[in-house]
Design a protein around this motif. Structure first.
Motif, PDB file in Angstrom:
ATOM      1  N   ALA A 275       0.832  -1.203   0.000  1.00 49.73           N
ATOM      2  CA  ALA A 275       0.000   0.000   0.000  1.00 49.73           C
ATOM      3  C   ALA A 275       0.869   1.256   0.000  1.00 49.73           C
ATOM      4  O   ALA A 275       0.571   2.234  -0.702  1.00 49.73           O
ATOM      5  CB  ALA A 275      -0.927  -0.011   1.222  1.00 49.73           C
ATOM      6  N   GLU A 276       1.972   1.240   0.745  1.00 44.09           N
ATOM      7  CA  GLU A 276       2.874   2.396   0.780  1.00 44.09           C
ATOM      8  C   GLU A 276       3.490   2.663  -0.589  1.00 44.09           C
ATOM      9  O   GLU A 276       3.608   3.813  -1.024  1.00 44.09           O
ATOM     10  CB  GLU A 276       3.969   2.146   1.819  1.00 44.09           C
ATOM     11  CG  GLU A 276       4.923   3.308   1.984  1.00 44.09           C
ATOM     12  CD  GLU A 276       5.979   3.039   3.047  1.00 44.09           C
ATOM     13  OE1 GLU A 276       6.908   3.864   3.178  1.00 44.09           O
ATOM     14  OE2 GLU A 276       5.869   2.001   3.728  1.00 44.09           O
ATOM     15  N   PHE A 277       3.844   1.594  -1.308  1.00 45.98           N
ATOM     16  CA  PHE A 277       4.440   1.768  -2.634  1.00 45.98           C
ATOM     17  C   PHE A 277       3.406   2.304  -3.622  1.00 45.98           C
ATOM     18  O   PHE A 277       3.720   3.174  -4.452  1.00 45.98           O
ATOM     19  CB  PHE A 277       4.997   0.426  -3.125  1.00 45.98           C
ATOM     20  CG  PHE A 277       5.638   0.511  -4.480  1.00 45.98           C
ATOM     21  CD1 PHE A 277       6.830   1.193  -4.667  1.00 45.98           C
ATOM     22  CD2 PHE A 277       5.048  -0.099  -5.581  1.00 45.98           C
ATOM     23  CE1 PHE A 277       7.416   1.277  -5.920  1.00 45.98           C
ATOM     24  CE2 PHE A 277       5.634  -0.015  -6.824  1.00 45.98           C
ATOM     25  CZ  PHE A 277       6.821   0.671  -6.998  1.00 45.98           C
ATOM     26  N   VAL A 278       2.167   1.800  -3.548  1.00 49.09           N
ATOM     27  CA  VAL A 278       1.118   2.295  -4.445  1.00 49.09           C
ATOM     28  C   VAL A 278       0.857   3.777  -4.188  1.00 49.09           C
ATOM     29  O   VAL A 278       0.668   4.563  -5.135  1.00 49.09           O
ATOM     30  CB  VAL A 278      -0.172   1.472  -4.258  1.00 49.09           C
ATOM     31  CG1 VAL A 278      -1.308   2.065  -5.081  1.00 49.09           C
ATOM     32  CG2 VAL A 278       0.067   0.025  -4.688  1.00 49.09           C
ATOM     33  N   GLU A 279       0.842   4.193  -2.915  1.00 52.51           N
ATOM     34  CA  GLU A 279       0.652   5.606  -2.593  1.00 52.51           C
ATOM     35  C   GLU A 279       1.784   6.452  -3.186  1.00 52.51           C
ATOM     36  O   GLU A 279       1.548   7.579  -3.644  1.00 52.51           O
ATOM     37  CB  GLU A 279       0.588   5.794  -1.075  1.00 52.51           C
ATOM     38  CG  GLU A 279      -0.635   5.171  -0.414  1.00 52.51           C
ATOM     39  CD  GLU A 279      -1.915   5.928  -0.721  1.00 52.51           C
ATOM     40  OE1 GLU A 279      -1.853   6.941  -1.431  1.00 52.51           O
ATOM     41  OE2 GLU A 279      -2.983   5.479  -0.247  1.00 52.51           O
TER      42      GLU A 279
END
Length: 319
Positions: free
Chosen positions: A16-20
Motif C-alpha cells: 500500500a505504501e508503494f502504491v501511494e
C-alpha cells in the motif's frame, strides 16, 4: 471527489505504501492515467490496476514511470523490491488459507455420520407367525418333533471335538515329537527414506514437476526468479526468466501488444521430456501489456532461449 479510490483494506501495508508513492508521482506530474499509459508504453487498464492496488506494477513499468516523471530510478526500484516481497507474502497467505479451508472441508466430509441403512421391505413382519425376540412358551422346544434327540447329538459333537484337541496336544508334546517347522515371520520392510528435497514455503514444484506449469502460481516467480538475459525488439522487452529453487526457466515479454507471442525453448540437456522442452505464451487481451510462458526444466541459468514474434512483424530472441 477525490481522484483515487481507497485501497483495499486487506492490502499489505508495504505494498500500500508503494502504491501511494506511485500515486503521488502521477499527481505531481499532472498527467492523467491515460497520458501515463501513452508515455510509458503500458496500457491504461494495466495502470488502473497498478494504481488501484489490484496488481503489482512490473519493474519495467516502474522504471518507465520514473523516466516520465523525472524521478530517481534507483530509489523507485528499491521501493518496488520491497513491494514485491510484500506481494509474495500476501500470495503465500492466500494459498495457505485456501489450503486450510480445503483440509477443513475434507475433514468434515470424512467425519460426517453415514446415513442409516434403508429397512428392507417386509422387515419387522412376523416370520412363521412370530416376530424375532418374541418369548417362546415354556416347553415349546421340548414339544417340537425330535427335540429330545437333538440335544444329545449336540453334546456328543462337543465331546468329540474336545477329545480331539486333547489327543493332539499329547501327540505334539510326547517323546519323538513332530512339531511343524516354525514359519519365519514376514519382516515389515522399513519405510524408504524420503529423498525429495524440502521446498521453501510457497514453492509448489521443482525440476520436472514444474514443466508446463505457471511460474507465478507455483511460487517460482517474484523474488525467487531473476532475468538472466534480455533483448529489446521494437519497444518490447524480451526476457529469459530463471528460478534456481525450481530448476526452471520461462519467457516473458513486457510492453507488448495484443497478438504478440513469446516462446521458450530448452537449449541445453536438462532431463526434461521432449514434450516439455518448448512452451508458448501470448497477449490475449488488448488491455494487457505483458505475457509469459509456462516453465521448462533447465539445468542452469544458461539453459533456455526466449524468442518473441510481434504482431507488428518484428521478431527477436534472447539467449
Amino acid at each position: 471527489m477525490p481522484r483515487w479510490k481507497a485501497l483495499p483494506e486487506e492490502l499489505d501495508p508495504g505494498l500500500a505504501e508503494f502504491v501511494e508513492e506511485l500515486r503521488r508521482l502521477v499527481d505531481r506530474s499532472g498527467l492523467s492515467v491515460a497520458a501515463v499509459a501513452d508515455r510509458t508504453g503500458y496500457g491504461r487498464a494495466s495502470w488502473e490496476r497498478y494504481l488501484g492496488g489490484r496488481l503489482l506494477a512490473p519493474k519495467g513499468a516502474v522504471l518507465a514511470l520514473a523516466e516520465v516523471t523525472g524521478t530517481d530510478p534507483d530509489r523507485l526500484t528499491a521501493g518496488w523490491e520491497l513491494a514485491e516481497r510484500a506481494w509474495r507474502r500476501s500470495e503465500t497467505r492466500q494459498d495457505t488459507t485456501g489450503e486450510a479451508l480445503r483440509i477443513a472441508q475434507d475433514r468434515r466430509a470424512s467425519t460426517a455420520p453415514a446415513p442409516a441403512p434403508a429397512r428392507a421391505p417386509g422387515t419387522g413382519a412376523r416370520a412363521g407367525g412370530r416376530l424375532p425376540g418374541d418369548a417362546v412358551p415354556p416347553g415349546a422346544r421340548d414339544r417340537a418333533p425330535g427335540a429330545r434327540w437333538r440335544r444329545p447329538a449336540v453334546l456328543l459333537t462337543a465331546l468329540a471335538g474336545t477329545l480331539a484337541v486333547v489327543l493332539g496336544a499329547v501327540w505334539l508334546t510326547s517323546d519323538g515329537e513332530r512339531r511343524p517347522e516354525a514359519r519365519p515371520r514376514a519382516k515389515t520392510p522399513a519405510a524408504a527414506a524420503s529423498t525429495a528435497p524440502s521446498l521453501p514455503a510457497g514453492v509448489r514444484c521443482a525440476g520436472d514437476d514444474c514443466v508446463g506449469k505457471d511460474p507465478e502460481r507455483m511460487g517460482c516467480g517474484g523474488a525467487r526468479a531473476r532475468t538472466t538475459t534480455s533483448v529489446t525488439v521494437g519497444t518490447t522487452l524480451v526476457e529469459v526468466r530463471y528460478s534456481e529453487v525450481c530448476s526452471a526457466a520461462w519467457g516473458r515479454i513486457v510492453r507488448a501488444a495484443r497478438g504478440d507471442r513469446v516462446t521458450v525453448r530448452v537449449v541445453a540437456p536438462a532431463g526434461a521430456t521432449a514434450q516439455g522442452r518448448v512452451q508458448h505464451g501470448f497477449v490475449r487481451d488488448a488491455a494487457d501489456t505483458d505475457a509469459y510462458t509456462p516453465m521448462v526444466r533447465v539445468g542452469g541459468a544458461g539453459g533456455a532461449e526466449v524468442c518473441a514474434v510481434l504482431a507488428s512483424g518484428l521478431d527477436g530472441c534472447a539467449e
